[in-house]
Scaffold this active site. Structure first.
Site, mmCIF file in Angstrom:
data_model
loop_
_atom_site.group_PDB
_atom_site.id
_atom_site.type_symbol
_atom_site.label_atom_id
_atom_site.label_comp_id
_atom_site.label_asym_id
_atom_site.label_seq_id
_atom_site.Cartn_x
_atom_site.Cartn_y
_atom_site.Cartn_z
ATOM 1 C CE LYS A 244 27.984 -20.788 34.852
ATOM 2 N NZ LYS A 244 26.732 -21.478 34.852
ATOM 3 C CD1 TRP B 140 25.118 -17.909 40.821
ATOM 4 C CD2 TRP B 140 26.094 -19.611 41.902
ATOM 5 N NE1 TRP B 140 24.616 -19.085 40.300
ATOM 6 C CE2 TRP B 140 25.193 -20.142 40.940
ATOM 7 C CE3 TRP B 140 26.815 -20.496 42.711
ATOM 8 C CZ2 TRP B 140 25.006 -21.516 40.773
ATOM 9 C CZ3 TRP B 140 26.629 -21.866 42.542
ATOM 10 C CH2 TRP B 140 25.736 -22.358 41.586
ATOM 11 C CG ASP C 184 32.184 -17.035 40.990
ATOM 12 O OD1 ASP C 184 32.588 -17.485 39.893
ATOM 13 O OD2 ASP C 184 31.215 -17.525 41.593
#
Lengths: 365, 365
Positions: free
Chosen positions: A201, A107, A177
């Site tokens: 999530k 990511w 992030d």
């Protein structure tokens, strides 16, 4: 409301991930008629008093849970964390300015690549050389005090690598992030310039992104930006610049209420620590399963593991699915298995997973 | 599943708007356990086979409903129509190029304003001078054959002005913000270069935007665009470039199934025409109520109206709400009342509204 018997599995999905069953039941009960509105929460104006009150309460609850200081704005936006890979440099950096990226997984790689056309994005530290199984030592980070910001990914979902401390980057704004780690434990928000997180999530359903930004950074947002991309414009309009993802915002609000009712992030943190320890401890005492990540950097949220013989992977996946253990297949980049242990995954689910793994190893070891 | 007695109102919200009750009941029944997934549709991976199959079916159903030609891509994105105000020029025009905007209301105004920093956006026709109560005659449009595109808003929700024919703009791609009119009737997609629509009127919940684009236009998307903003990238990834709004996509799919089961857009079109005629006919025969829009341009979806004495507005709103008629307050820019009659609003609701209006007029006229 009486429902049919459920056969919900133990859900280890990496995202969109498990939601608290109590939240889903509440949403189900009021899906056709929300409060006194006479309509579904999906059917009311985002500018009506019922929705606005709910939205404000959700923000207040999130502020309480994370102890967000008053000089931070909280935004409820769309486009996922991926859109933020572009929007952050668009808002907080000048195109010729340097921005530092700490890359500890896939990511982080995506974030720095997307920023590349918008800012002088620099990979200032990376653990690519060890296949992202550890964190690059802070002493080796090549940071520039003149950079617009330092960006990192506190938890990398694919390889299960996590920072358990907030790195010190001096006076440069730190941007995180936190898609896969927000609300999993207490954090000191004042250490950050900006935190962003895709909801799917620990917050709610996908299609919502939460952004927490220190107010002084909003002065950087260029007035030439299209309004829809400007953090300053969204902040000035309390995230109602255009129609938000109203259902996502509502469901996130229910999750925040659930977190409060469970005792807040101190309690959640203990649970998450115990869940992760249960699984890692079992893996470490087994010759059949393995996790390659440096113990100091192991993720509480995502636990990848491999079988001693990958020829057994298919049988493991089929039999675990048959046993009601869902979504254990590892990401295609790494193969093997992965169990994601987000907030809504209960200790009982982790225990069931370990029981299955022990049994599978005995039968196949 | 047995539910508590409902007291859902007649919902005239301009958006997020009424959804078909059958769709909400289906979503409610399977909110905790979707199909054979063992989880909520909100809790499964967008790359899993259950979600992918649902997503493909939703696209196929939409293609069937609108008879979308094979050389058009269908994208399911985030950010609402407002983000498209920026993304369209970013993708389909060069910054120095001219783009023609036909402005027939407040949404068209917003679209051309947002495009202003990205392209040479030209107001090529406007009905601002008559307060957006009519359409500018086609003969007066100042179009440039070299323009990147011609943009218009087939239905303007605030003042209730609608194009009932697709304008002929020659060989320049025609782009339509169909947020409030898509799926309300049959359209000839081949007349358009690009159609986009926020979901929260006739498609599903907010937080989803559907985009239908002719494939050859994707060749214009600059390779320097951040991927997340590129139509070509989203098309290449079948709208799974990043995690989409999975619940929104799912619910849109249920709405498409409902539209098919109801008989498709020919049937829906007849119903919508009749609903609008019912209300306009009553208003036109009344001395108490008025609608200022040119009859040839009256919207089927949004019917603004005023009371002869605006001092009665508050009483009208309170009493209509008490009678179960929801969300009739007009937009703050125009005041008065507005009844939005999207697909999920039934003829019975319009009849109930007219009955109330007749009674209110008799008591107050």
């Amino acid at each position: 409301m009486e429902c049919l018997p459920l056969s919900r599995g133990h859900n280890f999905s990496a995202g969109p991930a498990a939601l608290p069953e109590a939240v889903l039941r509440r949403a189900q009960a009021e899906l056709l008629e929300w409060g006194t509105s006479g309509a579904s929460v999906m059917e009311v104006s985002h500018r009506g008093k019922e929705f606005m009150a709910m939205a404000e309460q959700a923000e207040a609850d999130l502020r309480g849970l994370l102890a967000i200081p008053a000089n931070y704005k909280v935004l409820f936006l769309q486009g996922g964390a991926t859109q933020q890979f572009a929007q952050i440099p668009m808002n907080l950096a000048r195109p010729e300015q340097r921005a530092d990226y700490i890359v500890t997984g896939d990511w982080g790689e995506k974030a720095v690549r997307e920023a590349g056309s918008l800012v002088r994005a620099q990979v200032s530290a990376t653990s690519a050389a060890n296949n992202y199984t550890a964190l690059p030592p802070r002493a080796d980070w090549d940071l520039d005090p003149a950079s617009a910001y330092v960006h990192y990914t506190p938890n990398e979902t694919i390889r299960g690598v996590e920072f358990h401390e907030v790195p010190d980057v001096g006076g440069v704004p730190l941007i995180a992030d936190m898609s896969s780690t927000i609300l999993s434990r207490r954090i000191d928000v004042s250490r950050f310039g900006l935190i962003y997180a895709g909801a799917q999530k620990n917050i709610g359903p996908s299609g919502l992104v939460v952004l927490i930004v220190r107010e002084d950074l909003l002065e950087r947002c260029p007035s030439t930006l299209p309004k829809i991309f400007s953090f300053a414009e969204h902040a000035a309009q309390n995230s109602l610049l255009n129609t938000p993802n109203t259902f996502g915002w509502y469901l996130a609000g229910l999750v925040f209420q659930w977190l409060k009712a469970e005792g807040g992030l101190a309690v959640i943190e203990q649970r998450n620590r115990r869940k992760a320890e249960t699984l890692y401890d079992f893996i470490d005492t087994s010759d059949f399963y393995a996790n390659p990540v440096d113990r100091a950097a192991r993720s509480w949220m995502n636990v990848p593991f491999t079988l001693a013989d990958s020829a057994l992977d298919a049988a493991f996946l089929q039999q675990s699915r048959d046993a009601g253990l869902l979504a254990l297949k590892g990401h295609k980049l790494v193969g093997g298995m992965r169990a994601s242990l987000y907030n809504a995954v209960e200790q009982a689910s982790v225990d069931a997973l370990v029981d299955f793994m022990r049994d599978f190893a005995r039968r196949n070891g």
